[in-house]
Design an enzyme around this catalytic site. Sequence first.
Site, short mmCIF file in Angstrom:
data_model
loop_
_atom_site.label_atom_id
_atom_site.label_comp_id
_atom_site.label_asym_id
_atom_site.label_seq_id
_atom_site.Cartn_x
_atom_site.Cartn_y
_atom_site.Cartn_z
N HIS A 1 -11.51 11.04 -9.05
CA HIS A 1 -10.37 11.11 -9.96
C HIS A 1 -9.26 12.02 -9.43
O HIS A 1 -8.69 12.83 -10.15
CB HIS A 1 -10.82 11.52 -11.37
CG HIS A 1 -11.45 10.38 -12.10
ND1 HIS A 1 -12.73 9.96 -11.81
CD2 HIS A 1 -10.98 9.56 -13.07
CE1 HIS A 1 -13.04 8.94 -12.59
NE2 HIS A 1 -11.99 8.66 -13.35
N GLU B 1 -13.68 0.22 0.59
CA GLU B 1 -12.51 0.41 -0.26
C GLU B 1 -12.37 -0.72 -1.28
O GLU B 1 -11.96 -0.49 -2.41
CB GLU B 1 -11.25 0.50 0.62
CG GLU B 1 -10.00 0.80 -0.17
CD GLU B 1 -8.78 0.84 0.72
OE1 GLU B 1 -8.42 1.94 1.16
OE2 GLU B 1 -8.19 -0.23 0.98
N CYS C 1 0.82 -1.22 0.00
CA CYS C 1 0.00 0.00 0.00
C CYS C 1 0.85 1.27 0.00
O CYS C 1 0.32 2.37 -0.16
CB CYS C 1 -0.95 0.01 1.19
SG CYS C 1 -2.23 -1.26 1.06
#
Length: 141
Positions: free
Chosen positions: A78, A125, A37
């Site tokens: 985005h 998520e 991550c």
Amino acid sequence: MFQQNYPNVAHDYMYELNKDFNFSAAHYIPSEDAGKCMRTHGHTYFVNLTIAGDTLDHNGFLVNFSDLKQLVHGKFDHQLLNELPEFQGKSPSTEVVAHTIYELIQNALNQRTNQPQCLQVYVRETPTSYVVFRPKEHRNG
């Protein structure tokens, strides 16, 4: 979006609304022990907001659903979350994203004359991982 059941929040308000939406964003966790991550990667975050209150506005709304979506989708969709001012000095983990969304929503709700409250922010998520943020106290009626 598929039908989802979310954890319930106990409250005494007369009205409760829930708004589902999603946004796509990238992030990375800037810590050596975050494993893979640490690298920039993206998610399609699924969000559910739980808003409650006792008074409706002049349109008969607790809050306009589209206003809620625009607050979050308009800001985070985005984007590379790490670069946004809301995450400066913070690791944009799912927990921090959920808390940040709560603050954004509650600050907007505080400007409304009918004073609705954000009781819960649910952020998924991945298909197998989600976070629920609830403020420790919420004003009841």
